[in-house]
Every structure is written in C-alpha cells, then in structure tokens.
Design a protein around this motif. Structure first.
Motif, short mmCIF file in Angstrom:
data_model
loop_
_atom_site.label_atom_id
_atom_site.label_comp_id
_atom_site.label_asym_id
_atom_site.label_seq_id
_atom_site.Cartn_x
_atom_site.Cartn_y
_atom_site.Cartn_z
N PHE A 84 0.63 -1.00 0.11
CA PHE A 84 0.15 -0.06 0.09
C PHE A 84 0.90 1.36 0.09
O PHE A 84 0.28 2.31 -0.38
N LYS A 85 1.96 1.02 0.45
CA LYS A 85 2.92 2.24 0.32
C LYS A 85 3.15 2.71 -0.86
O LYS A 85 3.37 4.10 -1.00
N ASP A 110 9.35 -2.94 2.98
CA ASP A 110 8.30 -2.51 2.11
C ASP A 110 8.48 -1.15 1.66
O ASP A 110 8.48 -0.52 0.54
N GLY A 126 1.25 -0.21 12.05
CA GLY A 126 2.32 -0.19 12.56
C GLY A 126 2.89 1.07 13.05
O GLY A 126 3.04 1.28 14.38
N ASN A 127 3.09 1.92 12.19
CA ASN A 127 3.51 3.28 12.20
C ASN A 127 2.29 4.17 12.73
O ASN A 127 2.55 5.42 12.79
N PHE A 128 1.21 3.75 12.70
CA PHE A 128 0.11 4.52 12.90
C PHE A 128 -0.24 5.57 11.94
O PHE A 128 -0.96 6.48 11.88
N GLY A 129 0.49 5.17 10.64
CA GLY A 129 0.14 6.26 9.53
C GLY A 129 -1.22 6.19 8.71
O GLY A 129 -1.87 7.03 8.51
N ASP A 130 -1.15 4.93 8.37
CA ASP A 130 -2.56 4.50 7.50
C ASP A 130 -3.64 4.78 8.37
O ASP A 130 -4.80 5.45 7.86
N SER A 151 6.13 -5.88 8.40
CA SER A 151 5.88 -4.54 8.54
C SER A 151 5.10 -3.92 9.69
O SER A 151 4.90 -2.44 9.74
N HIS A 199 -0.56 -9.35 6.85
CA HIS A 199 -0.99 -8.34 7.35
C HIS A 199 -2.46 -7.81 7.31
O HIS A 199 -3.29 -7.59 8.38
N THR A 246 -3.09 -4.31 2.78
CA THR A 246 -1.97 -3.74 2.47
C THR A 246 -0.87 -4.22 1.90
O THR A 246 0.14 -3.29 1.44
C1 LIG Z 1 3.92 -0.45 6.36
C2 LIG Z 1 2.95 -1.36 6.47
C3 LIG Z 1 1.77 -1.45 7.25
C4 LIG Z 1 1.79 -0.50 8.34
O1 LIG Z 1 1.35 0.81 8.14
P1 LIG Z 1 1.37 2.14 9.12
O2 LIG Z 1 1.08 3.20 8.11
O3 LIG Z 1 2.92 1.90 9.50
O4 LIG Z 1 0.56 1.51 9.99
C5 LIG Z 1 0.86 -2.59 7.17
N1 LIG Z 1 1.08 -3.52 6.12
C6 LIG Z 1 1.81 -3.42 5.27
C7 LIG Z 1 1.96 -4.42 4.25
C8 LIG Z 1 2.73 -2.31 5.37
O5 LIG Z 1 3.96 -2.65 4.27
#
Ligand SMILES: *Cc1c(COP(=O)(O)O)cnc(C)c1O
Length: 466
Positions: A111-112, A143, A255-259, A307, A386, A410
């Motif tokens: 998703f990044k 990722d 993970g980082n609370f971004g999404d 991730s 994930h 993701t």
């Molecule tokens: C980076 C990532 C996450 C976590 O996203 P955050 O924005 O850091 O919470 C979840 N799943 C996948 C596959 C990722 O690459």
C-alpha cells in the motif's frame, strides 16, 4: 493551507516546504493548522467518480497555494496510471458486511505505493525550480525501501541511500530494491540488524555537520504528504458503500499509525466513519495505549507480518497532539518524558476522546493464520498476513449486522508466500509484471554497521547544498 508542528516551536510551513522538510525542526511532526471540510454533496458525488477525481477533491485544500487543480490532477493521473488496476484501489466483497480495499496494485505490491508514487512526483516538481539537491536517507525492513526506490528512481535532483539489513529481508523484497539500476539509487546492505540500520539513519539526521552539508530528507510516514495521499482511499471506499448517508467502519493493520491516522483525518474532514479498528500483531503498544492508556515500549518480537513489527509508532504523536487539545508545549513536554522513560500514560479523558472513534485489538499468530484460511475457504480470496490481522480484528470488534466494515488490504499475498502457503496450502505467485524479478541484475554494496563507513559512502556520492 499552513502546517504546524506537534511540538509548537518550529515555524509554520506551506505545503511545498512541509513536503520537502519531513520532520519539523523542533523534533515534532507537521499537521494541518485546521481540518478542511468536504461536504455531503461532494462525498455523494464521489460514489461514481474515478479515483483521480476523488483524489483531487480530497487533496485540493491541503495543497492550496502550492498546486492548482490542473497541476494536482496531472500528478495524480501520472502517479495512479502506474497501478495495475483501473480502479486503483478496488473494493472486493467478502460477505454481506465485510469488504477488502485492495491497496496493493502499485509497482511494488504494497500500500505504500499509493502515497510514494505521488510523493516522488511532488519532490520532482518542487525541486525543479530550486537549486537544492535532495539526499534521501532511509532504513527499511522491506516494504518502504522498495516503494521509495520505485517512486524516486531516475528523478532529477534526488539521490536515495537505502539501508537494509544484509540477509534479513526476503529475497523478493531485496530484489525489488536492488534490481532498480538507476544512477540515483544507492542500495546499502548493512552487516547488522534493522535496528542498527535505523540507528545509523537517525544518527546521520542528528549529525549537525552532515545535515548542514546536505539537504537530507525522509520518505517514511512522518512526511505529511504521504498521509495526505492515504486519506483519499477512505473517501473512495466509503462513498461507494453509502456515505454520506451511511457510516462505514475500517479495519487497519497498523505499525507506525500512519495509515490509520489518515482514516482519522478523513473523519475529521466530514466522512462518516463508524469506527477505526486499530489492528496490531503481538507487538501491541498501540492496543495497550488505546485500551489501557499504557503507551510504553516493549521489545520487538519478529512475526509473519514484519511491516507491523514496531514498538514506537511515530505517527501516534499526531493523534496525541489532538488529545492534548493541540497544545504543542504540553505535548513537547510529554514526548520528552516518553523519550527519556520509554513510557507515557494517557489520561482517562484522553482515552475517552480516542474511544469515540478508535477500537483496538492485538491479533496473535494463530488467529492471523485462521484469518488467511477463512478468506481462502469461505470467500475465495488469498490475503497476506498483514491483511489477515486487520480482517480478524474487524470481525471481532465491529458489531454483526452493524456498519459495513472495510479491511485495508495492505500487501499482495505474493510478497509473503511462505506464511500464506503455511496457512492456506496455496502458494501465491507474483503478478506477471514482476515475474522476471529473479532474472534481473542486482546492484548493491555491503558495508559494516558503523556510522563512519556509511557516512563516508554517502558523502562520496551525494550532492552538497549550493
Ligand atoms: C507499512 C505497512 C503496514 C503498516 O502501516 P503504518 O502506516 O505504518 O501503520 C501494514 N501492512 C503493510 C503490508 C505495510 O507495508
């Protein structure tokens, strides 16, 4: 639109400056000064609009003053033209109440790409009329590195130095980075762990001499432009499922609370979001924070959802800013305490405020595998580890028969073939456009895990400030 720091001391910046800066100079993160509002009529119209149209409506207020509608539309059309799905982020129904929002149709299957494909073009545009040459330095466990490299390969005035732990990323992940042979891409395998690589990147950013000589920039999710691009798909999905007349829940593997912060932003902008499910793996700092007020760092346990193997969630500071009544001075004090003691307690009233939107769950390895199996058997969908964490948390926390629930998918399952095969008996294959990954030439250097080796390597290749 102006952007302010969560720690209240750095100067307010416009969109262009905030995109190039990444972190604020007071150590805080930039957030919009106020949340723009998207009206019910505009949300209703999105239900039948292509992704790029939705993107322009959602991002227009954030980029005001830096990009006009036509420029924004051109950049979005270019960024999302590289996706393998015409829908860009297609919705797939699993059962009467549950959907997947597939965010993995970009060039690196995670998703990044949704945010980084746009960020690469924003960098290019904003640098085109400046003398500055950007030096992007990052550490990756997989990722982020490949998505950033894919987005920035061949871009003028940007050099990318991406550190990964030698032998500790999957072969698919490594090859996605090292087979990009553009001159401005520098892959560095570090003889150490991801934490070693990350610590070196932090040390370089903190090094006054280095930061004085080069215009260093970050592409991780502390960069506001990345979060902004992620707000779009919440509007895109919810409008297709009945918003503004019906509210929609989202389950987000975090993970980082971004999404998930992007989902919070969507709700602040007027999207009717029923609940945001914060789904973690056994590295559960965010679940502990939201459910018990305990934001304290534990040790990282490796899982099949790597991730999300994170203990300090940088973007949580953006939510904490709002929970502290947007008082930057108070938050700066709280964050200094957290950095010193590795622990921070959320008051009862902060937890109450957060609970009006957020619910959370930590999902263990067994439940995660059960999620992949359920999706394969009952819904005929192969999902990655994930995504399975998000799906299971959504099933457990969103009331049956209540709001429609969208799990953010993701990553493409073929990024994690071993875990998927172990859970489902089916080995996912890479899409055709990536099928030649194992035949391509690789380029990277291996360096010892010392700051001196890494900074010398970068210094010999980066372009100093004018
Ligand atoms: C980076 C990532 C996450 C976590 O996203 P955050 O924005 O850091 O919470 C979840 N799943 C996948 C596959 C990722 O690459």
């Amino acid at each position: 639109m102006r952007y302010i720091s969560t720690r209240g001391q750095a100067p307010a910046l416009n969109f262009e400056a905030v995109t190039l800066a990444g972190l604020a100079s007071d150590g805080g993160l930039y957030v919009p000064e106020s949340w723009p509002q998207i009206g019910a009529d505009e949300i209703a119209a999105m239900a039948t609009q292509p992704y790029v149209d939705v993107a322009v409506t959602v991002m227009r207020p954030f980029v005001a003053g830096a990009l006009d509608d036509e420029a924004l539309r051109d950049l979005c059309a270019k960024a999302y033209g590289s996706f393998a799905s015409d829908a860009v982020t297609p919705l797939v129904q699993l059962d009467p109440q549950h959907w997947l929002l597939e965010l993995f149709h970009g060039p690196t299957l995670a998703f990044k790409d949704v945010a980084l494909q746009l960020l690469g073009l924003l960098f290019e545009r904003f640098l085109s009329n400046r003398d500055t040459h950007l030096t992007v330095v990052g550490a990756t466990s997989g990722d982020t590195g490949s998505a950033a490299i894919e987005a920035l390969a061949g871009k003028a005035k940007v050099d990318v130095f991406m550190l990964h732990p030698a032998g500790r990323v999957s072969e698919v992940q490594r090859r996605q980075m090292t087979t990009v042979l553009a001159d401005n891409i520098h892959n560095i395998a570090i003889e150490g762990s991801f934490d070693d690589a990350q610590a070196m990147v932090k040390a370089l950013f903190a090094d006054q001499a280095f930061a004085g000589r080069y215009a260093v920039s970050a592409v991780n999710s502390i960069n506001w432009a990345r979060l902004m691009a992620q707000i779009v798909y919440y509007f895109y999905a919810a409008s297709r499922l009945g918003a503004p007349w019906r509210s929609v829940a989202f389950a987000v593997p975090t993970g980082n609370f971004g999404d998930v912060f992007a989902g919070y932003a969507a709700s602040k902008m007027g999207l009717p979001v029923d609940r945001l499910v914060v789904a973690t793996n056994t590295n559960d700092i965010l679940h502990r924070a939201l459910s018990a007020g305990d934001y304290s760092v534990g040790s990282v346990t490796p899982t099949d959802a790597p991730s999300m193997d994170i203990q300090v969630s940088s973007n949580f500071e953006r939510l904490l800013f709002d929970l502290h009544g947007r008082d930057g001075v108070a938050l700066a004090k709280a964050m200094q305490g957290f950095e010193a003691d590795k622990t921070l307690t959320l008051s009862q009233s902060m937890r109450g405020d957060a609970a009006s939107l957020f619910v959370s769950k930590a999902i263990d390895a067994k439940t995660m595998a059960a999620g992949m199996k359920w999706a394969a058997k009952r819904a005929d969908e192969i999902i990655d580890p994930h995504t399975a964490i998000g799906l299971m948390a959504g099933y457990q926390l969103i009331e049956k028969g209540g709001a429609p629930c969208v799990t953010l998918a993701t990553a493409h399952p073929a990024k994690f073939p071993d875990a998927v095969e172990a859970a489902t008996g089916i080995r996912p294959t890479l899409p055709a456009r990536l099928a030649d990954l194992f035949d391509k030439e690789e380029r990277y250097v291996t360096l010892p895990a010392t700051l001196r080796d890494v900074s010398n390597y970068i210094a010999q290749r980066a372009t100093p400030k004018p």
